[in-house]
Motif scaffolding. Structure first.
Motif, mmCIF file in Angstrom:
data_model
loop_
_atom_site.group_PDB
_atom_site.id
_atom_site.type_symbol
_atom_site.label_atom_id
_atom_site.label_comp_id
_atom_site.label_asym_id
_atom_site.label_seq_id
_atom_site.Cartn_x
_atom_site.Cartn_y
_atom_site.Cartn_z
ATOM 1 N N TYR A 128 0.815 -1.211 0.000
ATOM 2 C CA TYR A 128 0.000 0.000 0.000
ATOM 3 C C TYR A 128 0.853 1.267 0.000
ATOM 4 N N ASP A 133 -2.930 1.200 -5.583
ATOM 5 C CA ASP A 133 -3.964 0.449 -4.871
ATOM 6 C C ASP A 133 -4.967 -0.162 -5.858
ATOM 7 N N PRO A 136 -9.876 -2.825 -2.152
ATOM 8 C CA PRO A 136 -9.948 -3.701 -0.977
ATOM 9 C C PRO A 136 -10.181 -5.167 -1.303
ATOM 10 N N THR A 139 -6.990 -7.272 -0.820
ATOM 11 C CA THR A 139 -6.670 -7.565 0.577
ATOM 12 C C THR A 139 -7.606 -8.622 1.129
#
Length: 260
Positions: A128, A133, A136, A139
């Motif tokens: 990050y 990026d 989400p 992740t």
């Protein structure tokens, strides 16, 4: 039991083996992200300086080398107990075979967990900080893969430690682990190409669970076992079954003869 675990943790955290092993993992993932970051700086059209690509190195193939790393850290933390005969000191001071085995196993599991969390934390954190990026969802994939594969990795540690005790040698235990986890799996998988019962059995072997994948015909993307609902629970159940089998075998091994 508590005193033995405390003494083992003191020994581990006051020697360099654990820190060197963990540091190696941290340096490797940090170096990977740094290389991706620098490539992105020097080559504007470079498409791989993203968290999605970096994290995929873990959840699409990283758990295979991590499986081997569980053998490595088990050997490092076990610290030549039989070779150096330091195990005799614990036995001489009244430590039972059961206490020694369970205590040693718990310490190695704790150290393995710390090593994995620190390494994964470095991968995610540096990703990050350095890379673009990808959202989400990437992740979330890392977290889901870790949850699914953790019982398998625990099973691998239990197998290694149990074999150390059963064979009274870390070297013999390492070879036995390789034969059992890799060799036997390969043989069963090979026979599974011809015999359906063998094929079904091979789907539950821990090495196959971290390398098995398929192709989504709609997207052309690789789909790992843990990404499907059935595969996710199969990973967890196979790991739990393996833990019970190897811990039972280890306890049987230490009761069979004196730890000397």
């Amino acid at each position: 039991m508590i005193n033995f675990i405390k003494s083992e943790l003191y020994r581990v955290f006051h020697t360099k083996g654990f820190y060197l092993f963990t540091g190696f993992g941290v340096v490797m993932v940090l170096a990977m992200n740094l290389v991706l970051w620098m490539c992105g700086l020097n080559t504007p059209e470079f498409r791989y300086n993203t968290t999605g690509f970096a994290f995929s190195m873990l959840y699409y193939g990283g758990f295979q080398p991590i499986l081997f790393m569980t053998l490595g850290i088990s050997t490092v933390i076990f610290s030549g107990e039989f070779k150096n005969k330091t195990i005799n000191n614990s036995i001489a001071f009244g430590c039972s075979a059961k206490t020694h085995f369970i205590g040693k196993l718990l310490v190695i599991l704790l150290c393995s967990l710390i090593c994995m969390l620190v390494t994964e934390g470095t991968l995610i954190g540096s990703g990050y900080l350095l890379l673009q990026d990808s959202g989400p969802a990437e992740t979330a994939k890392v977290i889901k893969a870790t949850i699914a594969c953790t019982p398998i990795l625990i099973c691998s540690v239990c197998a290694a430690v149990s074999l150390f005790y059963i064979l009274r040698s870390e070297v013999k235990g390492m070879w036995a682990w390789l034969v059992l986890i890799i060799g036997v799996t390969a043989v069963i998988t090979l026979f599974g190409m011809k015999f359906e019962p063998m094929r079904q059995l091979s789907r539950w072997l821990i090495y196959n669970l971290v390398v098995e994948n398929s192709m989504d015909p709609a997207t052309g993307m690789t789909v790992m076992v843990w990404e499907t609902s059935e595969g996710f629970y199969r990973c967890i159940l196979a790991g739990v079954i393996g833990i019970l089998v190897f811990v039972t075998a280890g306890l049987a091994g230490v009761y069979k003869r004196d730890l000397k």
